[in-house]
Design a protein around this motif. Sequence first.
Motif, PDB file in Angstrom:
ATOM      1  N   ASP A  70       0.870  -1.412  -0.094  1.00 32.26           N
ATOM      2  CA  ASP A  70      -0.079  -0.199   0.013  1.00 32.26           C
ATOM      3  C   ASP A  70       0.676   1.296  -0.021  1.00 32.26           C
ATOM      4  O   ASP A  70       0.565   2.209  -0.537  1.00 32.26           O
ATOM      5  CB  ASP A  70      -1.005   0.037   1.095  1.00 32.26           C
ATOM      6  N   LYS A 108      -4.839   2.568 -11.569  1.00 30.84           N
ATOM      7  CA  LYS A 108      -5.372   3.785 -10.601  1.00 30.84           C
ATOM      8  C   LYS A 108      -5.688   3.357  -9.343  1.00 30.84           C
ATOM      9  O   LYS A 108      -5.931   3.950  -8.350  1.00 30.84           O
ATOM     10  CB  LYS A 108      -6.340   4.542 -11.404  1.00 30.84           C
ATOM     11  N   GLU A 109      -6.277   2.205  -9.231  1.00 28.41           N
ATOM     12  CA  GLU A 109      -6.826   1.550  -8.198  1.00 28.41           C
ATOM     13  C   GLU A 109      -5.772   1.166  -7.144  1.00 28.41           C
ATOM     14  O   GLU A 109      -6.112   0.865  -5.897  1.00 28.41           O
ATOM     15  CB  GLU A 109      -7.861   0.153  -8.235  1.00 28.41           C
ATOM     16  N   GLY A 110      -4.701   1.125  -7.335  1.00 27.69           N
ATOM     17  CA  GLY A 110      -3.394   0.794  -6.556  1.00 27.69           C
ATOM     18  C   GLY A 110      -3.098   1.696  -5.327  1.00 27.69           C
ATOM     19  O   GLY A 110      -2.733   1.180  -4.544  1.00 27.69           O
ATOM     20  N   LYS A 111      -3.313   3.022  -5.469  1.00 25.21           N
ATOM     21  CA  LYS A 111      -2.829   4.031  -4.596  1.00 25.21           C
ATOM     22  C   LYS A 111      -4.206   4.328  -3.693  1.00 25.21           C
ATOM     23  O   LYS A 111      -5.389   4.401  -3.963  1.00 25.21           O
ATOM     24  CB  LYS A 111      -2.561   5.206  -5.140  1.00 25.21           C
ATOM     25  N   LYS A 112      -3.921   4.003  -2.458  1.00 27.21           N
ATOM     26  CA  LYS A 112      -4.961   3.994  -1.206  1.00 27.21           C
ATOM     27  C   LYS A 112      -5.245   5.365  -0.866  1.00 27.21           C
ATOM     28  O   LYS A 112      -4.025   6.208  -1.136  1.00 27.21           O
ATOM     29  CB  LYS A 112      -4.613   3.379  -0.030  1.00 27.21           C
ATOM     30  N   GLU A 113      -6.413   5.792  -0.187  1.00 24.08           N
ATOM     31  CA  GLU A 113      -6.585   7.313  -0.118  1.00 24.08           C
ATOM     32  C   GLU A 113      -5.755   7.635   1.234  1.00 24.08           C
ATOM     33  O   GLU A 113      -5.437   9.041   0.967  1.00 24.08           O
ATOM     34  CB  GLU A 113      -8.109   7.257   0.470  1.00 24.08           C
TER      35      GLU A 113
END
Length: 502
Positions: free
Chosen positions: A148, A159-164
């Motif tokens: 993460d 694009k979904e790889g980086k968490k908020e």
Amino acid sequence: MSALYSKAETLELRRKHIGPSCKVFFAKDPIKIVRAQGQYMYDENGEKYLDCINNVAHVGHSHPDVIKAAVKQMELLNTNSRFLHDNLVQYAKRLTTTLPEKLSVCYFVNSGSEANDLALRLARQYRGHQDVITLDHAYHGHVSSLIDISPYKFNQLGKEGKKEFVHVAHSPDIYRGKYREDHPDPANAYADDVKKIIEEAEKSGRKIAAFIAESMQSCGGQIIPPAGYFQKVAEYVHKAGGVFIADEVQVGFGRVGKHFWGFQLQGKDFVPDIVTMGKPIGNGHPMSCVVTTREIAEAFGASGLEYFNTFGGNPVSCAIGLAVLDVIEKDDLQGNAIRVGNYLTELLNKQKEKHPLIGDVRGIGLFVGVDLVKDQLTRTPATAEAQHIIYKLKEQRILLSADGPHRNILKFKPPMCFTMEDAKLVVDQIDELLTALEEATGARTGNGRSTTAQHKRKMTNEGNSQSDCIGESINHINGTACRQKNGLYTDNRTVPCKRIRT
């Protein structure tokens, strides 16, 4: 030394029983290593390879003092840390003497990934904050919590790889980064980017738990942060209620030569809040450590959760850790890192003056990177050329890897017993390979500097077999550059996108 299976049988059994995502070096013709000593590794046929990449075998493969310490303790006892044993406290005491005074509390674990995962837990428990700032191209481990915060990995997921809760700061790379060597103050400029990230996060109601960085980025391309960068970042992170985690898994234990820890290159006025260690700590034995302040440790304990690790800090591991520290001191390996590292860098810089493919040579001690470029003005990464060199060196029984965001950085991080003779041997081979590459691709101008124009070579009836071969190889690799990685090919001479970390 005889092997149980033939190489072909070992490969077949590996395909059958080992997960397909577990890759090998040089997949077209992987090396079967059966023993190692010092800075050398030997295959099943007795062929000797010079190891330029193994920072795990820190004091040298199969060091007799480390083996003796392991066997001696294993003959007596190995158990968990819930029983009292002198090895645990002796090692903790000895290890913390290498660090600034406030870093005095140890947690022993079994891998760099475990260490960094625990460091995140410590940071988040300290103030109750959750968000983490990490550097672009960073890699901190293979478990979910670390994927993460590792752009080196999660960028491969789209694009979904980086968490908020993850914020990515620019890598403090003064050669090809946002602020370069001509900037009047790159340290403050890069630190100000971190400050802006914190301000934006706080505007969104988020709270920073930690900033984490390798003291010198390895997978990120052998990046040495400019002096003063960590101090300013720590100032901004502390103001936000977060802590500074220095990841020393790759570069600690004297590799930089003049200091025992990489973060000490920043100056005496910088002390991280948490330091993580791994790889070299046990010279190949699986062990690692997190060291922090008394204040952070007490906040972690206040949660009410006991921390227990079955194998962390066992008597055998601690005996091995003590032996590694002894060998570093007895064999003057920090001094060797200075002497051989300076000599290696000097040799490589001479090659930089000679070869337009070398854009930058950077490093400290026995942690050195060579940035290969197609053009020295645009600094276009020479990815295919780097992969070509790695494979050709392997044919010469020299093991080197390439990494960085563009896989164009030749990485030197050998066992600390690496010699000047070893350094000269490798650089001489690189010189020959670069000369052949430049002749084949027309990368050399009349004064020996780079050009972006590819020279069309007129062929005689006989042709030029060496240049033809190299040129075709590079053209082929260039055609599949999107599938390349560090020093590894599939059977059709292309390289999959997933990287091997070395």
